[in-house]
Design a protein around this motif. Sequence first.
Motif, PDB file in Angstrom:
ATOM      1  N   VAL A   1       0.810  -1.211   0.000  1.00 49.35           N
ATOM      2  CA  VAL A   1       0.000   0.000   0.000  1.00 49.35           C
ATOM      3  C   VAL A   1       0.849   1.270   0.000  1.00 49.35           C
ATOM      4  O   VAL A   1       0.524   2.239  -0.689  1.00 49.35           O
ATOM      5  CB  VAL A   1      -0.996   0.007   1.189  1.00 49.35           C
ATOM      6  N   ILE A   2       1.915   1.280   0.796  1.00 51.61           N
ATOM      7  CA  ILE A   2       2.758   2.483   0.836  1.00 51.61           C
ATOM      8  C   ILE A   2       4.171   2.133   0.383  1.00 51.61           C
ATOM      9  O   ILE A   2       4.568   0.972   0.382  1.00 51.61           O
ATOM     10  CB  ILE A   2       2.792   3.149   2.229  1.00 51.61           C
ATOM     11  N   ASP A   3       4.925   3.137   0.040  1.00 51.60           N
ATOM     12  CA  ASP A   3       6.290   2.948  -0.440  1.00 51.60           C
ATOM     13  C   ASP A   3       7.223   2.715   0.744  1.00 51.60           C
ATOM     14  O   ASP A   3       7.726   3.656   1.356  1.00 51.60           O
ATOM     15  CB  ASP A   3       6.725   4.192  -1.234  1.00 51.60           C
ATOM     16  N   THR A   4       7.434   1.427   1.070  1.00 51.70           N
ATOM     17  CA  THR A   4       8.339   1.046   2.152  1.00 51.70           C
ATOM     18  C   THR A   4       8.804  -0.377   1.907  1.00 51.70           C
ATOM     19  O   THR A   4       8.390  -1.006   0.920  1.00 51.70           O
ATOM     20  CB  THR A   4       7.671   1.192   3.533  1.00 51.70           C
ATOM     21  N   THR A   5       9.656  -0.884   2.782  1.00 50.46           N
ATOM     22  CA  THR A   5      10.134  -2.262   2.672  1.00 50.46           C
ATOM     23  C   THR A   5       9.779  -3.017   3.947  1.00 50.46           C
ATOM     24  O   THR A   5       9.565  -2.418   5.000  1.00 50.46           O
ATOM     25  CB  THR A   5      11.668  -2.304   2.481  1.00 50.46           C
ATOM     26  N   VAL A   6       9.762  -4.329   3.831  1.00 41.39           N
ATOM     27  CA  VAL A   6       9.491  -5.166   5.001  1.00 41.39           C
ATOM     28  C   VAL A   6      10.524  -4.899   6.085  1.00 41.39           C
ATOM     29  O   VAL A   6      10.193  -4.838   7.273  1.00 41.39           O
ATOM     30  CB  VAL A   6       9.469  -6.663   4.612  1.00 41.39           C
ATOM     31  N   ALA A   7      11.773  -4.689   5.693  1.00 42.29           N
ATOM     32  CA  ALA A   7      12.846  -4.443   6.670  1.00 42.29           C
ATOM     33  C   ALA A   7      12.596  -3.194   7.503  1.00 42.29           C
ATOM     34  O   ALA A   7      13.096  -3.086   8.624  1.00 42.29           O
ATOM     35  CB  ALA A   7      14.189  -4.335   5.952  1.00 42.29           C
ATOM     36  N   GLU A   8      11.830  -2.257   6.989  1.00 39.19           N
ATOM     37  CA  GLU A   8      11.549  -1.013   7.710  1.00 39.19           C
ATOM     38  C   GLU A   8      10.358  -1.135   8.670  1.00 39.19           C
ATOM     39  O   GLU A   8      10.156  -0.268   9.519  1.00 39.19           O
ATOM     40  CB  GLU A   8      11.289   0.124   6.722  1.00 39.19           C
ATOM     41  N   CYS A   9       9.569  -2.181   8.551  1.00 44.82           N
ATOM     42  CA  CYS A   9       8.377  -2.356   9.398  1.00 44.82           C
ATOM     43  C   CYS A   9       8.785  -2.915  10.760  1.00 44.82           C
ATOM     44  O   CYS A   9       9.627  -3.809  10.853  1.00 44.82           O
ATOM     45  CB  CYS A   9       7.386  -3.305   8.737  1.00 44.82           C
ATOM     46  N   LYS A  10       8.167  -2.381  11.817  1.00 43.74           N
ATOM     47  CA  LYS A  10       8.435  -2.817  13.180  1.00 43.74           C
ATOM     48  C   LYS A  10       7.097  -2.976  13.904  1.00 43.74           C
ATOM     49  O   LYS A  10       6.300  -2.051  13.913  1.00 43.74           O
ATOM     50  CB  LYS A  10       9.305  -1.796  13.919  1.00 43.74           C
TER      51      LYS A  10
END
Length: 116
Positions: free
Chosen positions: A30-39
């Motif tokens: 949905v948004i411009d990010t990576t799995v590694a950035e999710c916490k």
Amino acid sequence: MPQILVDHSAQLDFDRQGFAAAAHLLICEVIDTTVAECKTVFRPAAEYRVGDGSPGQAVVLVEIKILAGRSTELRAELTARVLALLEASVAVPALLGVEVTELDRETYRFVHHPGR
């Protein structure tokens, strides 16, 4: 950068790690990010009250914090999709809530602390 905070009734049994893994992938869609950035942080609540305090009501409240600047429509889509995932993840009757909030880009800071 997304920070996902999951407050839930302590006795509620659901696959928290499975939910987090799926939520991280969904957020990246949905948004411009990576799995590694999710916490994701789970915070079981031993004490809580729903309505008049009648027993048997489980609660799960999810807050997704993202950097400001995304449209209302995008945030609403993220909210709806995470709520659907949460509904699929919790097998017992429960009150579920999801909110996407924005962090101010000017004042928010996050670092990967290497330790000592």
